[in-house]
Design a protein around this motif. Structure first.
Motif, PDB file in Angstrom:
ATOM      1  N   LYS A 148       9.024  68.510  60.186  1.00 49.02           N
ATOM      2  CA  LYS A 148       9.000  68.908  58.584  1.00 49.02           C
ATOM      3  C   LYS A 148      10.283  69.280  58.688  1.00 49.02           C
ATOM      4  CE  LYS A 148       4.270  70.642  57.888  1.00 49.02           C
ATOM      5  NZ  LYS A 148       3.580  72.151  57.335  1.00 49.02           N
ATOM      6  N   ASP A 194      12.528  66.266  57.895  1.00 51.48           N
ATOM      7  CA  ASP A 194      11.672  64.819  56.958  1.00 51.48           C
ATOM      8  C   ASP A 194      12.044  65.705  55.899  1.00 51.48           C
ATOM      9  OD1 ASP A 194       8.267  64.315  55.297  1.00 51.48           O
ATOM     10  OD2 ASP A 194      10.118  63.176  55.015  1.00 51.48           O
ATOM     11  N   ASN A 237      10.411  64.847  52.079  1.00 47.39           N
ATOM     12  CA  ASN A 237       9.067  65.506  52.066  1.00 47.39           C
ATOM     13  C   ASN A 237       7.627  64.025  51.720  1.00 47.39           C
ATOM     14  OD1 ASN A 237       9.558  68.450  52.236  1.00 47.39           O
ATOM     15  ND2 ASN A 237      10.251  68.146  50.559  1.00 47.39           N
ATOM     16  N   GLY A 260       6.610  61.519  54.583  1.00 45.69           N
ATOM     17  CA  GLY A 260       5.867  61.850  55.997  1.00 45.69           C
ATOM     18  C   GLY A 260       6.137  61.380  56.926  1.00 45.69           C
ATOM     19  N   ASP A 276       6.814  58.149  60.915  1.00 47.40           N
ATOM     20  CA  ASP A 276       5.689  58.897  60.672  1.00 47.40           C
ATOM     21  C   ASP A 276       5.374  59.670  61.785  1.00 47.40           C
ATOM     22  OD1 ASP A 276       2.459  56.428  61.011  1.00 47.40           O
ATOM     23  OD2 ASP A 276       3.257  57.464  62.749  1.00 47.40           O
ATOM     24  N   TRP A 277       4.158  60.811  61.265  1.00 48.84           N
ATOM     25  CA  TRP A 277       3.753  61.947  61.993  1.00 48.84           C
ATOM     26  C   TRP A 277       3.646  61.728  63.528  1.00 48.84           C
ATOM     27  CZ3 TRP A 277       4.628  66.048  64.071  1.00 48.84           C
ATOM     28  CH2 TRP A 277       3.634  66.747  64.889  1.00 48.84           C
TER      29      TRP A 277
END
Length: 434
Positions: free
Chosen positions: A53, A56, A59, A61, A100-101
């Motif tokens: 977070k 990123d 925001n 993702g 990505d996450w």
């Protein structure tokens, strides 16, 4: 292996590295069972979510090349676009050149040290090292440290370590003050002669005159500086977990100026107590009363301007040298961990502090002389510029560096003692971030 037997799967060989075992082994039996491994994964995934977070910034993702470069730049680590692409490719499974996450988690879950906030955790500077001057730019704390309350434990451990360090090196600090004020071409004072003079005049305990006030002022100064630094960060408007180097310098210098302005009368009292003769004052309160009665309130702010100006070269050079040394080490040797080890950390801290002190020393000497002017019978009451001109005219440029030898002599023991005490207190307080 216990983990393989318990979960019935052939996990990657990475999980058997000493770092994974050390991080997850709760019963300290040197092995990782299934329950411990699951607990480690859950705990580590929470940390990775915080890191993801913070990286990123858009925001959306996903983490791209620019976000990686910016995040490292905020920590003072500059990398090229090629290096950022290399980092991306090592984690990017689908060839989109973004992470990505799921890709981030899968790559880092079994790498307990390979995340950016680890640099903040391992490279604390101002919190750990105390050389008697509180002009360093405050350390950054990670989101996790703030959330879990570890930040105040760091500050308490650092303050206590500073108290022990200053007490152990107090004789050298008092000798420095005496040489700054009384040494001249006609009155040459060497280190051995200075110690002999102090012991003859007041006995062994006289070597620690002024140390009580030097220790007392640690707590309010550290607290005010930290609170001011955090507020200034908000005013700057940065939504990053950490500030860039220039922003850190500005915020740290302003926070230092606010802290110094708040506790400056203590600085004057410390100098007067260090210079006092046997029987002159009965204690700190008596010293304050006599100064106020004879010289008025203005006496508690003598030397304030050179002290304030001195923050800029000290904080700037100390930060620049430390960040340069840190970046150099990280680029060359940080393959598996950002942990530099004791000796590298001590060497970087000692070098940067020494450079900072060397740059600001003439201003520190003028500050001390102005604080002590009333103690010299028949001595003229000069302004900052007048005192600079007088010293250069009567003693030459070297006159601005009187007392430098004992000042440098105390840097290595001060840094070493504060580090050892800090590490031990940190464990007692339950700090687990390192």
């Amino acid at each position: 292996n216990k983990t393989q037997v318990a979960c019935g799967c052939n996990l990657p060989s990475l999980i058997y590295t000493p770092k994974i075992v050390k991080a997850g082994d709760k019963d300290l039996d040197g092995q990782l069972d299934f329950e411990e491994f699951v607990h480690y994964l859950r705990d580590h995934e929470k940390k990775l979510r915080l890191v993801f977070k913070s990286l990123d910034t858009k925001n959306d993702g996903r983490i791209d090349k620019q976000e990686i470069m910016q995040s490292l730049r905020d920590l003072g680590v500059n990398i090229s676009e090629q290096q950022a692409e290399k980092i991306l490719k090592s984690m990017d499974k689908n060839g989109t050149m973004t992470i990505d996450w799921n890709e981030w988690r899968d790559y880092h879950l079994l790498h307990p040290a390979d995340n950016i906030p680890e640099i903040i955790l391992y490279w604390k500077h101002a919190t750990i090292f105390d050389v008697g001057e509180s002009l360093m730019v405050p350390d950054e704390f990670t989101a996790e440290e703030k959330k879990t309350g570890m930040w105040w434990r760091h500050l308490v451990a650092g303050g206590a370590a500073g108290a022990v360090s200053r007490t152990c090196t107090a004789p050298l600090d008092r000798l420095k003050v005496l040489m700054q004020v009384h040494a001249s071409r006609t009155n040459s004072m060497c280190i051995a002669g200075g110690f002999t003079h102090m012991i003859r005049e007041g006995g062994m305990w006289s070597l620690w005159r002024g140390n009580g006030m030097n220790v007392i002022k640690i707590a309010p100064e550290s607290a005010i500086k930290f609170m001011a630094y955090e507020q200034i960060k908000r005013l700057i408007g940065s939504n990053q977990e950490t500030l860039g180097i220039l922003e850190r310098f500005v915020a740290g210098s302003l926070a230092g100026a606010i802290a110094q302005s708040s506790i400056y009368p203590m600085e004057v009292l410390k100098t007067r107590l260090a210079l006092r003769k046997t029987g002159q004052f009965s204690g700190i309160a008596d010293c304050a009363k006599q100064i106020f009665r004879k010289e008025g309130m203005a006496a508690f702010y003598k030397g304030y301007i050179p002290n304030l100006i001195g923050i800029i070269p000290y904080a700037g050079i100390d930060l620049a040298v430390y960040e340069t040394l840190k970046n150099s080490w990280l680029q060359r040797y940080a393959t598996d961990s950002a942990d530099p080890g004791v000796f590298v950390l001590l060497a970087c801290g000692t070098t940067s502090s020494t450079c900072g002190q060397l740059a600001s020393y003439p201003l520190a000497l003028v500050r001390t002389r102005m604080q002590a002017q009333a103690t010299i019978e028949g001595g003229p009451q000069m302004t900052m510029s007048g005192l600079f001109k007088h010293i250069v005219k009567t003693e030459g440029a070297f006159g601005l560096y009187r007392g430098l030898a004992p000042n440098f002599m105390k840097v290595i023991p001060a840094v070493s003692i504060s580090y050892v005490v800090y590490e031990n207190l940190k464990m007692s307080l339950g700090v687990v971030s390192r």
